[in-house]
Design a protein around this motif. Sequence first.
Motif, mmCIF file in Angstrom:
data_model
loop_
_atom_site.group_PDB
_atom_site.id
_atom_site.type_symbol
_atom_site.label_atom_id
_atom_site.label_comp_id
_atom_site.label_asym_id
_atom_site.label_seq_id
_atom_site.Cartn_x
_atom_site.Cartn_y
_atom_site.Cartn_z
ATOM 1 N N VAL A 1 7.957 6.735 70.037
ATOM 2 C CA VAL A 1 9.122 7.632 69.969
ATOM 3 C C VAL A 1 9.400 8.011 68.515
ATOM 4 N N PHE A 2 9.309 7.040 67.607
ATOM 5 C CA PHE A 2 9.537 7.329 66.182
ATOM 6 C C PHE A 2 8.532 8.362 65.680
ATOM 7 N N LEU A 3 7.259 8.187 66.077
ATOM 8 C CA LEU A 3 6.244 9.153 65.645
ATOM 9 C C LEU A 3 6.461 10.515 66.297
ATOM 10 N N TRP A 4 6.876 10.540 67.580
ATOM 11 C CA TRP A 4 7.094 11.793 68.300
ATOM 12 C C TRP A 4 8.280 12.552 67.696
ATOM 13 N N LYS A 5 9.338 11.859 67.301
ATOM 14 C CA LYS A 5 10.525 12.491 66.705
ATOM 15 C C LYS A 5 10.356 12.708 65.196
ATOM 16 N N LYS A 6 9.198 12.360 64.660
ATOM 17 C CA LYS A 6 8.850 12.554 63.248
ATOM 18 C C LYS A 6 9.826 11.823 62.311
ATOM 19 N N VAL A 7 10.154 10.606 62.642
ATOM 20 C CA VAL A 7 11.052 9.784 61.816
ATOM 21 C C VAL A 7 10.414 9.472 60.456
ATOM 22 N N PRO A 8 9.099 9.161 60.402
ATOM 23 C CA PRO A 8 8.528 8.898 59.075
ATOM 24 C C PRO A 8 8.618 10.120 58.161
ATOM 25 N N GLY A 9 8.460 11.331 58.712
ATOM 26 C CA GLY A 9 8.607 12.554 57.918
ATOM 27 C C GLY A 9 10.026 12.700 57.406
ATOM 28 N N LEU A 10 11.003 12.355 58.250
ATOM 29 C CA LEU A 10 12.401 12.412 57.808
ATOM 30 C C LEU A 10 12.660 11.401 56.694
ATOM 31 N N ILE A 11 12.101 10.219 56.851
ATOM 32 C CA ILE A 11 12.295 9.184 55.837
ATOM 33 C C ILE A 11 11.644 9.607 54.525
ATOM 34 N N ALA B 1 13.561 13.921 48.535
ATOM 35 C CA ALA B 1 14.784 14.566 48.040
ATOM 36 C C ALA B 1 15.454 13.680 46.993
ATOM 37 N N LYS B 2 15.496 12.381 47.250
ATOM 38 C CA LYS B 2 16.087 11.447 46.275
ATOM 39 C C LYS B 2 15.271 11.472 44.990
ATOM 40 N N ILE B 3 13.924 11.472 45.129
ATOM 41 C CA ILE B 3 13.052 11.505 43.948
ATOM 42 C C ILE B 3 13.298 12.786 43.152
ATOM 43 N N ALA B 4 13.409 13.928 43.860
ATOM 44 C CA ALA B 4 13.661 15.205 43.189
ATOM 45 C C ALA B 4 15.014 15.173 42.480
ATOM 46 N N ALA B 5 16.032 14.592 43.126
ATOM 47 C CA ALA B 5 17.354 14.506 42.499
ATOM 48 C C ALA B 5 17.294 13.623 41.253
ATOM 49 N N ILE B 6 16.551 12.520 41.350
ATOM 50 C CA ILE B 6 16.422 11.630 40.199
ATOM 51 C C ILE B 6 15.678 12.328 39.067
ATOM 52 N N ARG B 7 14.603 13.075 39.430
ATOM 53 C CA ARG B 7 13.865 13.827 38.403
ATOM 54 C C ARG B 7 14.755 14.869 37.744
ATOM 55 N N ALA B 8 15.547 15.569 38.553
ATOM 56 C CA ALA B 8 16.461 16.572 37.995
ATOM 57 C C ALA B 8 17.462 15.903 37.058
ATOM 58 N N ALA B 9 17.984 14.742 37.461
ATOM 59 C CA ALA B 9 18.925 14.016 36.603
ATOM 60 C C ALA B 9 18.245 13.579 35.309
ATOM 61 N N LEU B 10 16.980 13.126 35.417
ATOM 62 C CA LEU B 10 16.249 12.726 34.214
ATOM 63 C C LEU B 10 15.998 13.921 33.293
ATOM 64 N N ASP B 11 15.612 15.071 33.903
ATOM 65 C CA ASP B 11 15.403 16.278 33.100
ATOM 66 C C ASP B 11 16.692 16.702 32.408
ATOM 67 N N GLU B 12 17.787 16.642 33.146
ATOM 68 C CA GLU B 12 19.082 17.000 32.556
ATOM 69 C C GLU B 12 19.438 16.021 31.436
ATOM 70 N N ALA B 13 19.135 14.748 31.653
ATOM 71 C CA ALA B 13 19.418 13.748 30.613
ATOM 72 C C ALA B 13 18.564 14.013 29.380
ATOM 73 N N GLY C 1 10.894 12.642 53.644
ATOM 74 C CA GLY C 1 11.630 13.817 53.138
ATOM 75 C C GLY C 1 12.888 13.391 52.408
ATOM 76 N N GLY C 2 13.603 12.442 52.973
ATOM 77 C CA GLY C 2 14.806 11.923 52.301
ATOM 78 C C GLY C 2 14.457 11.260 50.990
#
Length: 178
Positions: free
Chosen positions: A41-51, A57-69, A53-54
Amino acid sequence: MSDILMLLAAGAAEAHHAEPSVLGIDSYQWVALAMTVLIGVFLWKKVPGLITGGLDAKIAAIRAALDEAKTLRAEAEALRAEYAAKIASAEKDAEAMLAGAREEAEAIRARAEADSEVMIARRQRMAEDKIAAAERAAVAEVKARAVTAAAAASRKLIAQAHDGAADRKLADEVIASL
């Protein structure tokens, strides 16, 4: 007491053999089947992709914060360099002002020394002139007193040495010489 222990041991042996089974599948097999269905069910609902992706997104936010810093740090370093340059410039200006003030003070001191030398020379001339004038006045006074004393002494001597006949003879000689 040994009878009780035997009964308990026999009951324990029977308890191990009495495991439930449904449709011929034991409990541990049911747990494995449930986990397989859950993973499916987890694979069918693409839970690993959501995880992921999240996490992305966190990595991108951290990179943006580092670039801004990094950007903020670069700006802060530029400001620090600018203020350091301003401080250096202000120090140079202060040193130049101090040097100018020293030169001006030296010029004022030299001018004051020259002015004081001129004033001392002028006062010395004035004092010498006053001394010379006092000396001339004293000499004139001494001469006047000497003339007065000489005239008085002459009158006395003439009065003692000359009588009326000598005066007439002297008057005749002066008139004749004219």
